[in-house]
Design an enzyme around this catalytic site. Structure first.
Site, mmCIF file in Angstrom:
data_model
loop_
_atom_site.group_PDB
_atom_site.id
_atom_site.type_symbol
_atom_site.label_atom_id
_atom_site.label_comp_id
_atom_site.label_asym_id
_atom_site.label_seq_id
_atom_site.Cartn_x
_atom_site.Cartn_y
_atom_site.Cartn_z
ATOM 1 N N GLU A 153 0.821 -1.221 0.000
ATOM 2 C CA GLU A 153 0.000 0.000 0.000
ATOM 3 C C GLU A 153 0.853 1.268 0.000
ATOM 4 O O GLU A 153 0.791 2.086 0.935
ATOM 5 C CB GLU A 153 -0.973 -0.005 1.182
ATOM 6 C CG GLU A 153 -2.024 -1.089 1.051
ATOM 7 C CD GLU A 153 -2.998 -1.138 2.209
ATOM 8 O OE1 GLU A 153 -2.686 -0.591 3.274
ATOM 9 O OE2 GLU A 153 -4.068 -1.739 2.051
ATOM 10 N N GLU A 312 -6.866 -7.785 -0.662
ATOM 11 C CA GLU A 312 -7.206 -7.747 0.766
ATOM 12 C C GLU A 312 -8.621 -7.235 0.950
ATOM 13 O O GLU A 312 -9.000 -6.226 0.344
ATOM 14 C CB GLU A 312 -6.311 -6.754 1.530
ATOM 15 C CG GLU A 312 -4.908 -7.166 1.790
ATOM 16 C CD GLU A 312 -4.175 -6.083 2.608
ATOM 17 O OE1 GLU A 312 -4.826 -5.374 3.401
ATOM 18 O OE2 GLU A 312 -2.971 -5.940 2.418
ATOM 19 N N PHE A 362 -7.047 -7.389 17.040
ATOM 20 C CA PHE A 362 -8.513 -7.363 17.069
ATOM 21 C C PHE A 362 -9.123 -7.242 15.674
ATOM 22 O O PHE A 362 -10.318 -6.983 15.527
ATOM 23 C CB PHE A 362 -9.003 -6.243 17.988
ATOM 24 C CG PHE A 362 -8.544 -6.442 19.415
ATOM 25 C CD1 PHE A 362 -8.795 -7.638 20.080
ATOM 26 C CD2 PHE A 362 -7.824 -5.460 20.071
ATOM 27 C CE1 PHE A 362 -8.349 -7.847 21.378
ATOM 28 C CE2 PHE A 362 -7.375 -5.657 21.372
ATOM 29 C CZ PHE A 362 -7.635 -6.858 22.028
HETATM 30 C C1 GAL Z 1 -4.289 -2.906 5.077
HETATM 31 C C2 GAL Z 1 -2.863 -3.429 5.203
HETATM 32 C C3 GAL Z 1 -2.810 -4.740 5.959
HETATM 33 C C4 GAL Z 1 -3.638 -4.639 7.213
HETATM 34 C C5 GAL Z 1 -5.049 -4.246 6.841
HETATM 35 C C6 GAL Z 1 -5.990 -4.179 8.008
HETATM 36 O O1 GAL Z 1 -4.326 -1.551 4.794
HETATM 37 O O2 GAL Z 1 -2.299 -3.619 3.926
HETATM 38 O O3 GAL Z 1 -1.474 -5.050 6.258
HETATM 39 O O4 GAL Z 1 -3.083 -3.688 8.066
HETATM 40 O O5 GAL Z 1 -5.016 -2.985 6.244
HETATM 41 O O6 GAL Z 1 -7.277 -3.759 7.628
#
Ligand code: GAL
Length: 674
Positions: A153, A312, A362
């Site tokens: 990111e 993600e 969490f």
């Molecule tokens: C994203 C990040 C992940 C994790 C996730 C949690 O922005 O790439 O590593 O932190 O958020 O929602």
């Protein structure tokens, strides 16, 4: 031609960030067994593992990663391997404290979190190239390797650094972009407030100033910061391409989240082999599935319409918002399949196993703290099976209906200080226009203002404050050639340097809209205006009004009250073979829908079947004529979606003909015959 799909992955991607270094290796065996149970096809590993992989400068410990990749390979799970350059180790910072980024206020961040990086730092660049080279050499031909995941990111949590190293780098960037210092003075309008520079040495980043800093300087700094970060991505990508040919390279975007507005994803989309995106539901009281759809549409557009991948999202609640509600039963699958409907070649999560320690303990995961006797796990397993069933949609593309213009540079410019009304937010207009189209069941492509728009019957333009001459010309040609345009207020105002286009507003769009705007009259908080139109109908606006002078456009709606009472509020201009609408106030949802409905009629965009607004219908088609219809019922009422023909609902495996029942909260995916 670089490979553009994960190597050796012949299924939809399903899995998540896998951080097994947080667990004893005995847990890994259970992990791979559970991954197989859930139908996991790919996991992302090593994204934050630099300190483990290179515990001291130049000393590497790859043993655990060797064992991990072998284990995953033995279990048929493909690997999206991170370059861990978002989290440099402590030894690096001790040796190079200058690589820690500095805020505009002059505060240097500390390490002990992640993403503390000055992207101009030569030491950082060298170290990042070093670990990337080692990883590429060691794993470039590992049989588990499907995809490289560079960094994480880019653009968050630090979007720009303001240190002295960046100042020097900025001057070099300016020289390249503008040539002489005189050209910088001209572009930035430094004659104003006596800001003139005599040499590049006098120019600094736009650090904190007593009052508003130079807007064009700030805009250039955002461009510089984005370009600098992109240089670092490219450096890693080129190493990976050279040492591991045939393995595609990506970095995870966050296209539509306003938390990450510092990256010009139009430019980045051209740099990656495969566009990937992260999306999390924002619980701000609005319908979360609308922002999700927008993110997916924007990501597909950044990918040029090609398949992309959701890298993600979350199985349930996140832990970084003020309130983090759990997802409702069925919501995770609906979210995942909504991304697939809009072009994603799978659905991946952060993260596989919920952490016991650290900042994200969490945050929900595929394997929650509660283990496998949980709703989340059961839904994860069910989703894996659904994605397996839907494998045949791979390689098909999502069918758009209309386009919306989107430009990060305009967004940056519009968010600078001292604008006519702080209550006007560019992003709010984009969200509202998108929501109007979503509610009409239209699938939206996003387009850069200078892109070819000729394939779209309707193009909407929410608050495109920064509009280049070329973009203005592009929109004019689009309309002359038969397109229909809907433009909101505060568009076409400034050029690429935040300088007002010469003459009356809206400079770059006067011709196409057939009008001028003499003055704005933004409204005070809670002030509303009524706009009256055809057949005595009324609309409601707030935040903004204008004194519009038609010069060729016809007035369709008129201000009934407010500062511009009696004057045009919404106009329509017939130009060439097309039509350009202009909306001069911030209309509420129902009012905006009335205008979009009229524009759709002009554009010949067919009415969609009357479905509740929270029943989402999206189509994917293949070059070979295959046709799929995704119907996602986000509402609490059962729905029936009309089908143009017969086919098979794939998830249940049942034949359907002419209509599809989609119970409340459910998803149906139909392969249509013929
Ligand atoms: C994203 C990040 C992940 C994790 C996730 C949690 O922005 O790439 O590593 O932190 O958020 O929602």
């Amino acid at each position: 031609m670089p490979q553009t799909t994960p190597k050796g992955l012949h299924r939809l991607a399903f899995g998540g960030d896998y951080n097994p270094e947080q667990w004893p290796e005995s847990v890994w065996q259970e992990d791979v067994r559970l991954m197989q149970e859930a139908g996991v096809t790919m996991v992302s590993v090593g994204i934050f593992s630099w300190a483990l992989l290179e515990p001291e400068q130049g000393r590497y410990d790859f043993g655990w990663l060797d064992r991990l990749l072998d284990l995953l390979h033995e279990h048929g799970i493909r690997v999206d391997l991170g370059t861990p350059t978002v989290a440099p180790p402590a030894w690096f910072y001790r040796a190079h404290p200058e690589a820690l980024p500095v805020t505009a206020e002059g505060v240097r961040f500390s390490y002990g979190s992640r993403g503390a990086i000055c992207h101009s730092s030569a030491a950082y660049r060298a170290a990042a190239a070093g670990i990337t080279t080692e990883l590429a050499r060691r794993y470039g031909s590992h049989p588990a390797l499907a995809l490289w995941h560079v960094h994480n990111e880019y653009g968050v949590p630090v979007s720009a650094c303001y240190c002295d190293g960046c100042a020097a780098h900025f001057r070099r960037w300016l020289r390249n972009a503008h040539g002489s210092v005189e050209a910088v003075n001209e572009a930035w309008g430094t004659a104003f407030w006596g800001q003139r520079y005599s040499s590049y040495e006098e120019i600094d980043p736009p650090r904190i100033t007593p009052t508003v800093g130079n807007p064009a300087q700030q805009l250039d700094y955002r461009r510089f910061a984005d370009a600098t970060i992109r240089e670092n991505f490219r450096a890693e990508r080129d190493i990976l391409h050279e040492l591991a040919p045939g393995v595609p390279v990506t970095t995870n975007f966050m296209t539509a989240l306003s938390q990450c507005d510092s990256i010009d994803y139009w430019a980045w989309g051209r740099e990656v082999d495969l566009v990937t995106n992260d999306h999390y539901l924002i619980t701000d009281g609005r319908r979360t599935h609308v922002n999700l759809a927008m993110a997916a549409d924007l990501t597909r557009s950044v990918a040029g319409g090609a398949p992309w991948l959701l890298l993600e999202h979350s199985t349930s609640g996140v832990n970084w918002q003020a309130r983090n509600p759990a997802k409702r039963p069925g919501e995770m699958a609906r979210n995942s399949l909504a991304h697939v409907a809009r072009g994603s070649e799978g659905a991946m999560f952060f993260q596989w196993r919920q952490s016991r320690r650290g900042a994200e303990k969490f945050h929900s995961a595929m394997v929650p703290h509660g283990g496998t006797d949980t709703r989340i796990w059961r839904e994860v397993v069910a989703l894996g099976a659904d994605l397996d069933t839907l494998d045949e949609v791979r390689g098909t593309t999502t069918l758009p209906d209309v386009a919306m213009l989107w430009d990060w540079h305009s967004w940056w410019a519009q968010n600078l200080e001292w604008r006519p009304n702080e209550a006007h937010e560019a992003r709010e207009r984009a969200d509202s226009f998108y929501e109007t189209l979503y509610d009409r069941h239209l699938t939206v492509d996003f387009a850069h203002p200078e892109a070819d728009l000729s394939g779209y019957p309707l193009v909407v333009v929410p608050a495109l404050y920064l509009t280049t001459e070329a973009a203005g010309q592009n929109l004019r040609e689009y309309v002359e050639n038969g397109g229909t345009l809907v433009v909101s207020y505060f568009s076409g105002i400034v050029d690429e340097h935040d300088a007002v286009h010469p003459g009356a507003y809206p400079g770059a769009l006067r011709d196409v809209l057939g009008l001028t705007v003499e003055e704005w009259s933004p409204l005070l908080d809670d002030q509303r205006v009524t706009v009256s139109g055809p057949d005595g109908a009324t609309l409601t606006g707030d935040v903004w009004t204008e004194f519009v002078r038609p010069r060729g456009a016809e007035t369709v709606w008129t201000y009934a009250d407010g500062p511009a009472a009696g004057g045009p509020a919404v106009t329509r201009h017939r130009l060439g073979r097309g039509t350009a609408w202009y909306v001069s106030t911030r209309l509420d949802a129902a009012s905006l829908d009335a205008i979009v409905a009229a524009a759709c009629a002009d554009a010949g965009v067919a009415e969609r079947p009357a479905l509740p607004r929270d029943v989402e219908v999206v189509r994917r088609t293949g070059d070979d004529g295959r046709r799929y219809l995704f119907a996602l019922n986000h509402s609490t009422e059962d729905a029936v979606v009309p089908l143009d023909g017969a086919g098979v609902e794939l998830l249940a495996g049942t034949p359907v003909d002419g209509k599809l029942a989609v119970p409340a909260g459910a998803v149906g995916v139909v392969r249509l015959d013929g």
